[in-house]
Design an enzyme around this catalytic site. Sequence first.
Site, PDB file in Angstrom:
ATOM      1  N   SER A   1      43.439  34.252  13.431  1.00 50.70           N
ATOM      2  CA  SER A   1      43.478  32.872  14.095  1.00 50.70           C
ATOM      3  C   SER A   1      41.773  32.811  14.394  1.00 50.70           C
ATOM      4  O   SER A   1      41.060  33.725  14.178  1.00 50.70           O
ATOM      5  CB  SER A   1      44.350  33.061  15.114  1.00 50.70           C
ATOM      6  OG  SER A   1      43.798  34.093  16.030  1.00 50.70           O
TER       7      SER A   1
ATOM      8  N   LEU B   1      39.486  30.778  13.205  1.00 54.41           N
ATOM      9  CA  LEU B   1      38.542  30.794  12.349  1.00 54.41           C
ATOM     10  C   LEU B   1      37.736  29.464  12.543  1.00 54.41           C
ATOM     11  O   LEU B   1      37.015  29.085  11.539  1.00 54.41           O
ATOM     12  CB  LEU B   1      39.252  30.866  10.845  1.00 54.41           C
ATOM     13  CG  LEU B   1      39.761  32.077  10.548  1.00 54.41           C
ATOM     14  CD1 LEU B   1      40.368  32.196   8.999  1.00 54.41           C
ATOM     15  CD2 LEU B   1      38.570  33.284  10.404  1.00 54.41           C
TER      16      LEU B   1
ATOM     17  N   GLY C   1      39.899  23.798  13.894  1.00 56.56           N
ATOM     18  CA  GLY C   1      39.578  22.640  14.723  1.00 56.56           C
ATOM     19  C   GLY C   1      38.148  21.998  14.262  1.00 56.56           C
ATOM     20  O   GLY C   1      38.165  21.024  14.169  1.00 56.56           O
TER      21      GLY C   1
ATOM     22  N   ASP D   1      41.288  21.733  21.012  1.00 56.07           N
ATOM     23  CA  ASP D   1      40.950  21.164  19.782  1.00 56.07           C
ATOM     24  C   ASP D   1      40.504  19.650  19.727  1.00 56.07           C
ATOM     25  O   ASP D   1      39.934  19.114  19.128  1.00 56.07           O
ATOM     26  CB  ASP D   1      41.661  21.485  18.503  1.00 56.07           C
ATOM     27  CG  ASP D   1      41.276  22.807  17.926  1.00 56.07           C
ATOM     28  OD1 ASP D   1      40.029  23.262  17.816  1.00 56.07           O
ATOM     29  OD2 ASP D   1      42.011  23.533  17.598  1.00 56.07           O
TER      30      ASP D   1
ATOM     31  N   GLU E   1      46.154  19.094  11.840  1.00 61.64           N
ATOM     32  CA  GLU E   1      45.633  20.720  11.891  1.00 61.64           C
ATOM     33  C   GLU E   1      47.071  21.444  12.518  1.00 61.64           C
ATOM     34  O   GLU E   1      47.592  21.122  13.415  1.00 61.64           O
ATOM     35  CB  GLU E   1      44.540  20.907  12.742  1.00 61.64           C
ATOM     36  CG  GLU E   1      44.186  22.358  13.163  1.00 61.64           C
ATOM     37  CD  GLU E   1      43.351  22.480  14.291  1.00 61.64           C
ATOM     38  OE1 GLU E   1      42.838  21.683  14.722  1.00 61.64           O
ATOM     39  OE2 GLU E   1      43.321  23.703  14.536  1.00 61.64           O
TER      40      GLU E   1
ATOM     41  N   GLU F   1      56.271  31.723  14.308  1.00 65.65           N
ATOM     42  CA  GLU F   1      56.215  30.306  14.918  1.00 65.65           C
ATOM     43  C   GLU F   1      56.030  29.081  13.951  1.00 65.65           C
ATOM     44  O   GLU F   1      56.222  27.927  14.155  1.00 65.65           O
ATOM     45  CB  GLU F   1      55.352  30.445  16.174  1.00 65.65           C
ATOM     46  CG  GLU F   1      55.628  31.216  17.292  1.00 65.65           C
ATOM     47  CD  GLU F   1      55.344  32.525  17.304  1.00 65.65           C
ATOM     48  OE1 GLU F   1      54.765  33.060  16.128  1.00 65.65           O
ATOM     49  OE2 GLU F   1      55.183  33.286  18.271  1.00 65.65           O
TER      50      GLU F   1
ATOM     51  N   PRO G   1      42.628  39.371   1.283  1.00 66.61           N
ATOM     52  CA  PRO G   1      43.350  38.961   2.572  1.00 66.61           C
ATOM     53  C   PRO G   1      43.678  37.234   2.180  1.00 66.61           C
ATOM     54  O   PRO G   1      44.726  36.820   2.380  1.00 66.61           O
ATOM     55  CB  PRO G   1      42.588  38.968   3.600  1.00 66.61           C
ATOM     56  CG  PRO G   1      41.611  40.128   3.401  1.00 66.61           C
ATOM     57  CD  PRO G   1      41.310  39.988   1.715  1.00 66.61           C
TER      58      PRO G   1
ATOM     59  N   CYS H   1      35.352  17.806  39.802  1.00 67.94           N
ATOM     60  CA  CYS H   1      36.793  17.902  40.492  1.00 67.94           C
ATOM     61  C   CYS H   1      37.023  18.833  41.609  1.00 67.94           C
ATOM     62  O   CYS H   1      36.470  18.571  42.584  1.00 67.94           O
ATOM     63  CB  CYS H   1      37.493  18.111  39.178  1.00 67.94           C
ATOM     64  SG  CYS H   1      39.356  17.784  39.465  1.00 67.94           S
TER      65      CYS H   1
ATOM     66  N   MET I   1      33.573  19.026  43.377  1.00 69.43           N
ATOM     67  CA  MET I   1      33.418  17.830  44.370  1.00 69.43           C
ATOM     68  C   MET I   1      34.105  18.277  45.477  1.00 69.43           C
ATOM     69  O   MET I   1      33.612  18.063  46.724  1.00 69.43           O
ATOM     70  CB  MET I   1      33.887  16.731  43.572  1.00 69.43           C
ATOM     71  CG  MET I   1      33.769  15.414  44.754  1.00 69.43           C
ATOM     72  SD  MET I   1      35.480  15.154  45.394  1.00 69.43           S
ATOM     73  CE  MET I   1      35.329  13.586  45.881  1.00 69.43           C
TER      74      MET I   1
ATOM     75  N   HIS J   1      36.592  14.073  35.476  1.00 67.40           N
ATOM     76  CA  HIS J   1      36.046  15.037  34.666  1.00 67.40           C
ATOM     77  C   HIS J   1      35.237  14.173  33.631  1.00 67.40           C
ATOM     78  O   HIS J   1      35.668  13.938  32.485  1.00 67.40           O
ATOM     79  CB  HIS J   1      37.359  15.725  33.648  1.00 67.40           C
ATOM     80  CG  HIS J   1      38.108  16.745  34.750  1.00 67.40           C
ATOM     81  ND1 HIS J   1      37.776  18.012  34.723  1.00 67.40           N
ATOM     82  CD2 HIS J   1      39.126  16.534  35.560  1.00 67.40           C
ATOM     83  CE1 HIS J   1      38.562  18.669  35.579  1.00 67.40           C
ATOM     84  NE2 HIS J   1      39.293  17.811  35.918  1.00 67.40           N
TER      85      HIS J   1
ATOM     86  N   GLU K   1      33.151  15.273  31.635  1.00 68.78           N
ATOM     87  CA  GLU K   1      32.894  16.230  30.301  1.00 68.78           C
ATOM     88  C   GLU K   1      34.023  15.784  29.170  1.00 68.78           C
ATOM     89  O   GLU K   1      33.452  15.986  28.169  1.00 68.78           O
ATOM     90  CB  GLU K   1      33.082  17.749  30.863  1.00 68.78           C
ATOM     91  CG  GLU K   1      34.626  17.999  31.161  1.00 68.78           C
ATOM     92  CD  GLU K   1      34.731  18.090  32.383  1.00 68.78           C
ATOM     93  OE1 GLU K   1      34.060  17.366  33.092  1.00 68.78           O
ATOM     94  OE2 GLU K   1      35.742  18.652  33.021  1.00 68.78           O
TER      95      GLU K   1
HETATM   96  N1  GLN Z   1      42.717  21.983  42.570  1.00 68.82           N
HETATM   97  C1  GLN Z   1      42.229  20.776  42.689  1.00 68.82           C
HETATM   98  C2  GLN Z   1      43.275  19.631  42.657  1.00 68.82           C
HETATM   99  O1  GLN Z   1      44.350  19.891  42.035  1.00 68.82           O
HETATM  100  C3  GLN Z   1      41.024  20.428  41.617  1.00 68.82           C
HETATM  101  C4  GLN Z   1      41.609  20.407  40.047  1.00 68.82           C
HETATM  102  C5  GLN Z   1      40.429  20.216  38.955  1.00 68.82           C
HETATM  103  O2  GLN Z   1      39.573  20.812  39.401  1.00 68.82           O
HETATM  104  N2  GLN Z   1      40.887  19.933  37.906  1.00 68.82           N
HETATM  105  O3  GLN Z   1      42.826  18.617  43.219  1.00 68.82           O
END
Ligand code: GLN
Length: 546
Positions: free
Chosen positions: A16, A18, A21, A74, A144, A153, A194, A385, A388, A511, A513
């Site tokens: 696994s 490799l 993704g 992924d 994928e 599985e 392999p 999150c 903050m 988030h 990101e």
């Molecule tokens: N634990 C916090 C909440 O549920 C922050 C969650 C997170 O950082 N994704 O609000």
Amino acid sequence: MSVSPKYIFVTGGVTSSLGKGIVSASLGMLLKARGYRVTIQKLDPYINVDPGTLNPYEHGECYVTEDGAETDLDLGHYERFLNSPTSKDNNVTTGKIYQTVINKERRGDFLGKTVQIIPHITNEIKRRIKILGKTGNFDIIIIEIGGTVGDIESLPYIETVRQLRWELGYQNSIVIHLTLIPYLASSGELKTKPSQHSVRQLMENGVQANFLVCRTEHHINKDIRAKLALFCNMDINHVIESLDLPTIYEVPIYLHKQNFDSLVLNELGLPSEKEPDLEKWNDFLSRYKQPKNQVEIALVGKYVSLQDSYKSIVEALIHAGANTETKVNIRWIYSGDVTPENVSDLLSGVKGVIIAPGFGDRAIEGKTIACYYARTHKIPLFGICLGMQIAVIEFARNVLGLKNADSVEFNSQTPYPVICLMEEQKGVTDKGGTMRLGLWACNLKKGSALEEIYQSENITERHRHRYEFNSEYLSEYEKNGLEAVGTNPDTGLVEIIQLNDHPFYVGVQYHPEYKSTVASPHPLFIAFINASLQYQLNKTKNARKI
Ligand code: GLN
């Protein structure tokens, strides 16, 4: 253009991890750059309904889609490479499959019949695979298949591939098998055995691979390619090399140099004359590989020993780094190690601090200490999150003088619940899929730095949390310089806090990101890196003065 989409199944063998993704995302990106409408679906063979309840140490980060699905990491790669959003339909797990089949059985849908893996489970897998095709939004769907061929599985999935290929017509789908070519250092040899066995195993399950992608530390020469081609029943140019590269973002270019994308299109009977437009991608790569600046950022979290736990944050920093021509070095700091005594050593020299998301009270105090240090030393700080929420708690305790202020997540008896459980969460007892998830709107304060950063007053961002800023304390915070600069237009829920009189002290309840992609790096990450560069510049200027 074909009416029904073409399918590309990507399987893995030998071991696994490799990079199925990345190969799927790279191929998807190349096909999209040729003008095809592409999406990628991940089939995960575990019995969890989704990875939302998994500890990040098990499978790395849990990625959240716009429509609020908690998915495999992924999907983050797919979005970052393709620059298009995925949805709940892009991630299927064995748990979801069985849940649906068993619910149908209880309803009586199969009355009188014995419910079996074939055809009931495989039919449900097929139905899930076809959902994306039915939208009419895609010319090519890459599927994928998680895990490794030979795993118990994975068997129903491989069987479904066999059936689907037959059903769809062999010209309408292909199979790409990714394997490892191990290198024996003592004899200086690359070994093909392999991979031969893995392809044979696939054939025992009735599936013939059309392409073999070989993950390798060293170049595979013509002889090795010929040997693999012979044993795997394929053309020699269908044996593709996937060499270890300095960055995952080079993989598409590397595959393209071997004509992988056009060979795939030929195999699917699709036009391949149009070369992919890779100008922007290459521009990103050169900025990333030839940075003009360098900056070190601390990432304070509790899952730092598995860096995949923060995958999207790391990638968002790479995107923002390329955008600002900056090499971003991450200093991983386990929050459980941070104490008031060692914080200045641990953060010494960093030009920015990220307080990571997370759950539960373990290793929380260290995050609070890091916040205090960054706030009082005016080091750029970006709280995501939980990050903050920690900034809010720290400010209550040390500026507002609210002793033992806390989030009720960590201390249900706190006298000052500055972070409290959201109203809609109060009756919730199930853990899976019950958080505030997915895309929510946020209005930014007019004239605020955030509005400037986003170049917009109204934004949407993805969420995954149960707790929120307790607005009862808002006026107290604002009087003391910590402002709510982003709020939900319908509920007033505080989504962004920002400290005035600090170069960059921003906490977001969402988030960011998850939204950052190569083609569209996230503005907040860019602003954070710019603030860190500025902080670094000021430091050197001041040092010169002394
Ligand atoms: N634990 C916090 C909440 O549920 C922050 C969650 C997170 O950082 N994704 O609000």
